[in-house]
Design a protein around this motif. Structure first.
Motif, short mmCIF file in Angstrom:
data_model
loop_
_atom_site.label_atom_id
_atom_site.label_comp_id
_atom_site.label_asym_id
_atom_site.label_seq_id
_atom_site.Cartn_x
_atom_site.Cartn_y
_atom_site.Cartn_z
N TRP A 68 43.19 29.22 43.78
CA TRP A 68 42.92 29.12 42.91
C TRP A 68 43.29 30.56 42.12
O TRP A 68 42.82 30.44 41.26
CB TRP A 68 41.86 28.45 42.90
N ARG A 70 44.12 33.56 42.89
CA ARG A 70 45.93 33.69 42.99
C ARG A 70 46.87 33.21 42.01
O ARG A 70 47.58 34.21 41.64
CB ARG A 70 46.34 33.56 44.46
N THR A 71 46.29 32.85 40.96
CA THR A 71 47.10 31.83 39.97
C THR A 71 46.47 33.36 38.89
O THR A 71 45.28 33.63 38.94
CB THR A 71 46.47 30.88 39.02
N PRO A 72 48.49 33.41 38.14
CA PRO A 72 47.75 34.23 36.85
C PRO A 72 46.50 34.05 35.87
O PRO A 72 46.28 35.99 36.23
CB PRO A 72 49.02 35.35 36.66
N ALA A 73 46.55 33.41 35.70
CA ALA A 73 45.11 33.25 34.83
C ALA A 73 43.87 33.81 34.94
O ALA A 73 42.85 34.39 34.43
CB ALA A 73 45.55 31.25 33.83
N LEU A 75 43.00 35.36 37.87
CA LEU A 75 43.46 36.79 38.26
C LEU A 75 42.94 37.97 36.73
O LEU A 75 42.04 38.42 36.58
CB LEU A 75 44.70 37.52 38.75
N ALA A 76 43.77 37.23 35.28
CA ALA A 76 43.14 38.47 34.06
C ALA A 76 41.87 37.57 33.66
O ALA A 76 41.35 38.26 33.20
CB ALA A 76 44.58 37.48 33.45
N HIS A 78 39.07 37.21 35.89
CA HIS A 78 38.18 38.42 36.87
C HIS A 78 38.98 39.25 36.49
O HIS A 78 37.37 40.39 36.32
CB HIS A 78 38.67 37.78 38.18
N LEU B 33 39.97 40.31 42.72
CA LEU B 33 41.08 40.45 42.60
C LEU B 33 40.98 41.50 43.77
O LEU B 33 42.79 41.02 44.07
CB LEU B 33 40.94 41.55 41.26
N LEU B 37 44.65 39.39 45.45
CA LEU B 37 45.98 40.52 45.35
C LEU B 37 46.77 40.48 46.71
O LEU B 37 47.59 41.62 46.26
CB LEU B 37 45.69 41.46 43.85
#
Lengths: 138, 116
Positions: A68, A70-73, A75-76, A78, B33, B37
């Motif tokens: 969860w 690692r999903t782009p939304a 990450l954005a 956070h 993060l 990542l």
């Protein structure tokens, strides 16, 4: 701080204040942004708790959380949360010299030194957090 | 005259603000993060559980969560009070903010108790 509200006060005239009054001036917007950093603080605390809960529940729950994250939304989201946390830290620590008057050997510690001390504490605390959290991934 | 409870909440707000300022940016950056990542390797579930197993770590975690939540409660209460000028809802707002923070703090205690 505001004066205590009175329900019926015949003498006061109150202008109606629009809800978004703080968007009219940059200084007001900055003030409200700083105030809203409290949401990032509350969220970060609950997120930390959720991580502990997932780890306690076991392998599967933990790896679902990691996927969860690692999903782009997410990450954005956070990234934005971190930005607000940094605004909180900087505005909070910058107030320290004004909130705290320290004396050493009968003399007032200069505000620059108080400020530097607080930033040093931030650096140390961050290093301690990293020391606790960085590991081998096992 | 009734004694004000204001200094008590203010003390929670201010210690929570300081703790959050020092600790939370690094915590969120690493776990939400840098870890996901792949910039750094964060402790895995096994290591994490070993840490959480210690009562001291759970106590520190509890204090962090508790104070951060009451920091939010106090600050958001005054954001509504000053920002939206909701003077007439003062008692309701205070109840929702401090009550919400109290409920979440109890939940945190429960989670941390079970995590041990």
């Amino acid at each position: 701080m505001n004066a205590r509200r009175t329900t019926f006060h015949p003498k006061w005239h109150r202008e109606r204040m629009p809800i978004f009054w703080w968007l009219r001036k940059w200084n007001y917007t900055k003030f409200i942004t700083r105030e809203l950093t409290s949401f990032a603080v509350g969220y970060a605390a609950l997120f930390f708790l959720a991580q502990i809960a997932c780890a306690a529940r076991g392998e599967e729950s933990w790896s679902r959380l990691q996927a969860w994250l690692r999903t782009p939304a997410v990450l954005a989201f956070h990234g934005i949360a971190l930005l607000f946390l940094l605004i909180h830290s900087v505005t909070w620590l910058n107030l320290a010299p004004r909130a705290l008057s320290m004396r050493l050997g009968g003399r007032r510690v200069p505000s620059g030194a108080v400020l530097a001390g607080h930033y040093a504490a931030w650096l140390l605390a961050s290093a301690a957090v990293a020391w606790v959290l960085v590991g081998t991934g096992r | 005259m009734k004694r004000s409870r204001e200094p008590f909440f203010w003390a929670l707000f201010s210690s929570g603000g300081m703790l959050a300022a020092l600790v939370l940016p690094a915590l969120l950056f690493l776990t939400a993060l840098a870890g996901p990542l792949g910039w750094v390797t964060i402790r895995g579930v096994g290591e994490f559980r070993e840490i959480v197993h210690s009562p001291l770590a759970r106590l520190v975690s509890f204090v962090l969560v508790f104070l951060s939540l009451f920091h939010w409660a106090h600050r958001f209460r005054y954001t509504l009070y000053d920002g939206l000028q909701l003077y007439h809802l003062n008692a309701l707002i205070a109840t929702v903010c401090y009550g919400g923070a109290s409920a979440l703090t109890l939940a945190a205690a429960w989670v941390l108790w079970l995590a041990g």
